[in-house]
Design a protein around this motif. Structure first.
Motif, short mmCIF file in Angstrom:
data_model
loop_
_atom_site.label_atom_id
_atom_site.label_comp_id
_atom_site.label_asym_id
_atom_site.label_seq_id
_atom_site.Cartn_x
_atom_site.Cartn_y
_atom_site.Cartn_z
N ALA A 56 47.96 42.70 24.27
CA ALA A 56 49.37 42.47 23.96
C ALA A 56 49.54 41.79 22.61
O ALA A 56 50.41 42.16 21.82
CB ALA A 56 50.01 41.61 25.06
N LEU A 57 48.69 40.81 22.32
CA LEU A 57 48.80 40.09 21.05
C LEU A 57 48.33 40.93 19.87
O LEU A 57 48.86 40.81 18.76
CB LEU A 57 48.00 38.79 21.12
CG LEU A 57 48.63 37.72 22.02
CD1 LEU A 57 47.61 36.64 22.35
CD2 LEU A 57 49.86 37.12 21.37
N THR A 62 52.47 35.38 15.19
CA THR A 62 52.21 35.03 16.59
C THR A 62 51.43 33.73 16.76
O THR A 62 51.42 33.16 17.85
CB THR A 62 51.45 36.16 17.31
OG1 THR A 62 50.29 36.49 16.56
CG2 THR A 62 52.33 37.39 17.46
N TYR A 63 50.78 33.25 15.72
CA TYR A 63 50.00 32.00 15.79
C TYR A 63 50.46 31.03 14.71
O TYR A 63 50.79 31.44 13.60
CB TYR A 63 48.51 32.28 15.58
CG TYR A 63 47.83 32.90 16.76
CD1 TYR A 63 47.12 32.11 17.66
CD2 TYR A 63 47.87 34.27 16.98
CE1 TYR A 63 46.48 32.68 18.75
CE2 TYR A 63 47.23 34.85 18.07
CZ TYR A 63 46.54 34.04 18.95
OH TYR A 63 45.91 34.61 20.04
N ILE A 98 55.77 36.79 23.46
CA ILE A 98 54.90 37.94 23.77
C ILE A 98 54.03 37.62 24.98
O ILE A 98 53.90 38.44 25.90
CB ILE A 98 54.04 38.30 22.54
CG1 ILE A 98 54.93 38.85 21.42
CG2 ILE A 98 52.93 39.29 22.91
CD1 ILE A 98 54.26 38.87 20.06
N VAL A 99 53.44 36.45 24.98
CA VAL A 99 52.57 36.02 26.08
C VAL A 99 53.37 35.95 27.39
O VAL A 99 52.93 36.45 28.42
CB VAL A 99 51.91 34.67 25.74
CG1 VAL A 99 51.31 34.02 26.98
CG2 VAL A 99 50.86 34.86 24.66
N GLU A 106 54.09 39.45 28.67
CA GLU A 106 52.90 40.11 29.21
C GLU A 106 52.50 39.52 30.57
O GLU A 106 52.16 40.25 31.50
CB GLU A 106 51.73 40.00 28.22
CG GLU A 106 50.45 40.64 28.71
CD GLU A 106 50.54 42.15 28.91
OE1 GLU A 106 49.60 42.71 29.49
OE2 GLU A 106 51.54 42.78 28.51
N ILE A 107 52.58 38.22 30.69
CA ILE A 107 52.25 37.59 31.98
C ILE A 107 53.26 38.04 33.04
O ILE A 107 52.88 38.39 34.16
CB ILE A 107 52.18 36.06 31.85
CG1 ILE A 107 50.94 35.68 31.02
CG2 ILE A 107 52.15 35.40 33.22
CD1 ILE A 107 50.85 34.21 30.67
N ARG A 108 54.53 38.08 32.70
CA ARG A 108 55.55 38.53 33.65
C ARG A 108 55.29 39.98 34.07
O ARG A 108 55.36 40.33 35.25
CB ARG A 108 56.95 38.39 33.03
CG ARG A 108 58.08 39.07 33.79
CD ARG A 108 58.27 38.71 35.26
NE ARG A 108 58.25 37.31 35.54
CZ ARG A 108 57.84 36.78 36.70
NH1 ARG A 108 57.42 37.55 37.69
NH2 ARG A 108 57.84 35.49 36.90
N ARG A 109 54.98 40.83 33.10
CA ARG A 109 54.71 42.24 33.39
C ARG A 109 53.54 42.37 34.36
O ARG A 109 53.60 43.10 35.34
CB ARG A 109 54.41 42.98 32.08
CG ARG A 109 54.22 44.49 32.25
CD ARG A 109 53.81 45.14 30.93
NE ARG A 109 52.43 44.86 30.57
CZ ARG A 109 51.36 45.44 31.15
NH1 ARG A 109 51.52 46.31 32.12
NH2 ARG A 109 50.14 45.13 30.75
#
Length: 132
Positions: free
Chosen positions: A90-91, A99-100, A113-114, A117-120
């Motif tokens: 994802a990242l 992103t960082y 984004i994180v 992705e975790i929710r997905r």
């Protein structure tokens, strides 16, 4: 938002840990600690999340090397039937500078984004939700 300077030395250090894990017993110690945590909450869903350092995402974007420790984590999770959420794919689809904020910490965009992705992945693990 304030950003820390990109220290190639720090990125190289974290990338080396992902590519060439030095302590062979560290994985066994980590696995023991994971199983100990799981045993303390046997009726709860237990999920591991791989959160890559910036250098690992950058390296993945350029030449997709084998990340030995990640492979070991995946195998551990598979053999212990632990769901694993790997944030690297994802990242890797986004610009590193957005992103960082430093070698380990996400920016606001990175956190979004994180979280997405975790929710997905949680939705996949929990199956269809009919809203009731």
């Amino acid at each position: 938002m304030s950003r820390l300077a990109d220290s190639q030395k720090m990125d190289d250090y974290f990338l080396n840990l992902a590519l060439n894990p030095a302590d062979s017993d560290a994985l066994n110690q980590w696995g023991g600690a994971v199983n100990e945590m799981r045993a303390k909450c046997p009726n709860q869903m237990f999920i591991l999340v791989l959160s890559p350092p910036r250098a690992q995402v950058r390296k993945h974007q350029t030449d997709r090397p084998r990340f030995i420790r990640d492979e070991q984590f995946r195998e551990f999770c598979k053999s212990n039937r632990i769901p694993l959420i790997d944030l690297l794919p994802a990242l890797a689809g986004h610009e590193i500078d957005r992103t960082y904020v430093d070698p380990l910490h996400y920016s606001e965009e990175g956190h979004a984004i994180v979280a997405s992705e975790i929710r997905r992945r949680l939705d996949q693990l929990n199956g269809p939700n009919d809203g009731s």
